[in-house]
Design an enzyme around this catalytic site. Sequence first.
Site, PDB file in Angstrom:
ATOM      1  N   GLU A 286       0.853  -1.201   0.000  1.00  0.00           N
ATOM      2  CA  GLU A 286       0.000   0.000   0.000  1.00  0.00           C
ATOM      3  C   GLU A 286       0.883   1.243   0.000  1.00  0.00           C
ATOM      4  O   GLU A 286       1.758   1.385   0.846  1.00  0.00           O
ATOM      5  CB  GLU A 286      -0.928  -0.021   1.230  1.00  0.00           C
ATOM      6  CG  GLU A 286      -1.903  -1.198   1.210  1.00  0.00           C
ATOM      7  CD  GLU A 286      -2.713  -1.281  -0.072  1.00  0.00           C
ATOM      8  OE1 GLU A 286      -3.200  -0.241  -0.554  1.00  0.00           O
ATOM      9  OE2 GLU A 286      -2.838  -2.392  -0.635  1.00  0.00           O
ATOM     10  N   CYS A 320      -1.697   9.248   4.140  1.00  0.00           N
ATOM     11  CA  CYS A 320      -1.806   8.867   2.730  1.00  0.00           C
ATOM     12  C   CYS A 320      -3.145   9.322   2.175  1.00  0.00           C
ATOM     13  O   CYS A 320      -3.284   9.575   0.988  1.00  0.00           O
ATOM     14  CB  CYS A 320      -1.673   7.350   2.596  1.00  0.00           C
ATOM     15  SG  CYS A 320      -2.775   6.470   3.703  1.00  0.00           S
TER      16      CYS A 320
HETATM   17  P1  NDP Z   1       8.954   4.656   3.293  1.00  0.00           P
HETATM   18  O1  NDP Z   1       8.623   3.941   2.036  1.00  0.00           O
HETATM   19  O2  NDP Z   1      10.090   5.572   3.302  1.00  0.00           O
HETATM   20  O3  NDP Z   1       9.197   3.616   4.487  1.00  0.00           O
HETATM   21  C1  NDP Z   1       8.260   2.626   4.822  1.00  0.00           C
HETATM   22  C2  NDP Z   1       8.963   1.466   5.467  1.00  0.00           C
HETATM   23  O4  NDP Z   1       9.811   0.842   4.502  1.00  0.00           O
HETATM   24  C3  NDP Z   1       9.862   1.868   6.625  1.00  0.00           C
HETATM   25  O5  NDP Z   1       9.788   0.895   7.624  1.00  0.00           O
HETATM   26  C4  NDP Z   1      11.227   1.882   5.967  1.00  0.00           C
HETATM   27  O6  NDP Z   1      12.301   1.723   6.859  1.00  0.00           O
HETATM   28  C5  NDP Z   1      11.111   0.702   5.049  1.00  0.00           C
HETATM   29  N1  NDP Z   1      12.103   0.652   3.978  1.00  0.00           N
HETATM   30  C6  NDP Z   1      12.784   1.679   3.417  1.00  0.00           C
HETATM   31  N2  NDP Z   1      13.602   1.225   2.455  1.00  0.00           N
HETATM   32  C7  NDP Z   1      13.442  -0.125   2.403  1.00  0.00           C
HETATM   33  C8  NDP Z   1      14.020  -1.159   1.622  1.00  0.00           C
HETATM   34  N3  NDP Z   1      14.919  -0.906   0.683  1.00  0.00           N
HETATM   35  N4  NDP Z   1      13.617  -2.417   1.842  1.00  0.00           N
HETATM   36  C9  NDP Z   1      12.690  -2.705   2.772  1.00  0.00           C
HETATM   37  N5  NDP Z   1      12.131  -1.764   3.557  1.00  0.00           N
HETATM   38  C10 NDP Z   1      12.491  -0.484   3.378  1.00  0.00           C
HETATM   39  O7  NDP Z   1       7.584   5.416   3.721  1.00  0.00           O
HETATM   40  P2  NDP Z   1       7.340   6.359   4.958  1.00  0.00           P
HETATM   41  O8  NDP Z   1       7.647   5.626   6.223  1.00  0.00           O
HETATM   42  O9  NDP Z   1       7.992   7.659   4.730  1.00  0.00           O
HETATM   43  O10 NDP Z   1       5.748   6.530   4.924  1.00  0.00           O
HETATM   44  C11 NDP Z   1       5.101   7.510   4.199  1.00  0.00           C
HETATM   45  C12 NDP Z   1       4.506   6.926   2.930  1.00  0.00           C
HETATM   46  O11 NDP Z   1       3.579   5.896   3.275  1.00  0.00           O
HETATM   47  C13 NDP Z   1       3.695   7.917   2.113  1.00  0.00           C
HETATM   48  O12 NDP Z   1       4.001   7.754   0.767  1.00  0.00           O
HETATM   49  C14 NDP Z   1       2.255   7.531   2.406  1.00  0.00           C
HETATM   50  O13 NDP Z   1       1.354   7.916   1.390  1.00  0.00           O
HETATM   51  C15 NDP Z   1       2.381   6.053   2.520  1.00  0.00           C
HETATM   52  N6  NDP Z   1       1.265   5.477   3.257  1.00  0.00           N
HETATM   53  C16 NDP Z   1       0.324   4.748   2.554  1.00  0.00           C
HETATM   54  C17 NDP Z   1      -0.798   4.242   3.188  1.00  0.00           C
HETATM   55  C18 NDP Z   1      -1.806   3.438   2.434  1.00  0.00           C
HETATM   56  O14 NDP Z   1      -2.625   2.737   3.065  1.00  0.00           O
HETATM   57  N7  NDP Z   1      -1.812   3.472   1.113  1.00  0.00           N
HETATM   58  C19 NDP Z   1      -1.032   4.481   4.628  1.00  0.00           C
HETATM   59  C20 NDP Z   1       0.048   5.222   5.273  1.00  0.00           C
HETATM   60  C21 NDP Z   1       1.127   5.690   4.594  1.00  0.00           C
HETATM   61  P3  NDP Z   1      13.158   2.991   7.378  1.00  0.00           P
HETATM   62  O15 NDP Z   1      12.206   3.830   8.147  1.00  0.00           O
HETATM   63  O16 NDP Z   1      14.204   2.357   8.200  1.00  0.00           O
HETATM   64  O17 NDP Z   1      13.681   3.691   6.159  1.00  0.00           O
END
Ligand code: NDP
Length: 517
Positions: A286, A320
């Site tokens: 998502e 989001c």
């Molecule tokens: P990110 O994509 O930056 O991070 C999400 C998770 O992925 C974190 O735990 C992060 O770890 C991890 N991650 C980062 N790089 C990798 C990798 N290479 N491999 C595996 N895991 C990885 O998103 P945000 O945390 O900044 O969240 C905001 C985003 O989430 C927005 O785009 C928002 O729209 C979306 N969102 C969507 C929702 C939906 O239901 N559609 C609901 C809520 C949010 P780390 O923090 O250590 O980098």
Amino acid sequence: MPTEFRNEPFTDFTNHENKKLMESALTKVASEFDREYPIVIGKENIITENKIKSFNPSNKTEIVGIAQKGTVALAEKAIDVALKTFHSWKNTKPSERADYLFKIADLMRQKKHELSATMVYEIGKSWAEADADTAEAIDFCEFYGREALRYAEGQPLVQWPGETNKLTYLPLGVGAVIPPWNFPCAILVGMTAASVATGNTVVLKPASDTPIIAAKFMEIVQKSGLPAGVINFVTGSGSDVGETFIKSPNIRFVSFTGSKEVGLHIVEECGKTKTGQNWIKRFIVEMGGKDAIIVDEEADIDSAVEGVAVAAFGFQGQKCSACSRAIVLEKIYDTFLTKLVDRVKKIAVGPTKDFNNYMGPVSSESAYKKIMDYIQIGEKEGRLLCGGESIGSSGYFIQPTIIADIDPNARIAQEEIFGPVLAVIKAKDFDTALTIANGTQYGLTGAVYTKNVNKIEKAKQEFFVGNLYINRKCTGALVGVQPFGGFNMSGTDSKAGGQDYLLQFLQAKSICEKINR
Ligand code: NDP
């Protein structure tokens, strides 16, 4: 059998007693800022040499707690333990699994304000936003527990003469659960609860900006008596721990919520079959949004102003589902904007431990820089009506910002900013407004304000979003009430909090037995 599912009520903080309870929770959480939280793999609580310090974005110098910085080796160990535990967990009765979730929900209820207070400090949620996040986490446990029992009934089949035919659902294996920081309790708990309710085991990596609320959930998990190894908790970076999880041949599925960039990377990695991998990796991904509210000329303008203001600036626009585009019909454009600017100028911004601040800081330094860059871009693309500046230097505070006269294809109308920045677009008629609303690569939430029933019907048919709202804001989906998930680049439309959700964590086995052998 459990009682019928009911959403956890939100706390009324205008009630003196409730306010006092939240204040003492904030004091308690602040008194534990120096605490350190372990990685939990199986029965082991692990302390590492390197740490993740979780900062309070309202007060950059304040550390809310210290988490461990997991390594590739620890990520691999977590997968091994989850794999071993799967062999027993998959055979536990669905009712037993559901009972653990109900127990976890109860324990969360007992610590409700403490969990919310942690999010107030760790990620700058207002009291109401933090309370809603905790309530949603409780809802997910209660809802998915009941759903697991429903799936355990199998599926009614047409019976064939001379045979007994049956369909049962089996778990998949070890899942990697990777949540974002913006709903650091609700989404983390929801994706984890769905995985374990269906008999899978989990390796869980919280977002690096919010490891403390995640660790507090893990303490509750341990207290609930859930067998060790069912949920293995590894704090650490996306590039080390996250990458190890998504690439491992022993991972059967990835449940991710976050940005489009990372989500698409996960989709790509899941498509690469490793040596020793006997399955096609499944992914539930998502991602972001560029959500629009259409304000029609036949709308109740005051109600639309309120809906847009709350959906655009609640939790600093970091949802989001947040409204990041207001598409307003020409005839009422100026009137609407005058009222909207008046409303938004009344929004109080500041540290969210103070109940009176509706908006807090944005999540981190990198988010702050990115949002301020987008404001500069927006100022060139349109007319700044209010905001545009940061506030003070103690935290990452940004004024609620409205930029009008934006072209539908401008960058701030197309790219997810994930902050308190609203792009306002003028549309000559309702059909044009719908075309503009659908004109991004996303399709998560959307809303329409109009009193015209024909336009409402048209929006129901043509507004291409996973979650559509008529005459109300586009944020605040409730578990069981508005199953949540988006179209196109917003993700796999998993519909969290709905009856289809658990199916994604299961595989169905059809068994045919001949009678009279
Ligand atoms: P990110 O994509 O930056 O991070 C999400 C998770 O992925 C974190 O735990 C992060 O770890 C991890 N991650 C980062 N790089 C990798 C990798 N290479 N491999 C595996 N895991 C990885 O998103 P945000 O945390 O900044 O969240 C905001 C985003 O989430 C927005 O785009 C928002 O729209 C979306 N969102 C969507 C929702 C939906 O239901 N559609 C609901 C809520 C949010 P780390 O923090 O250590 O980098």
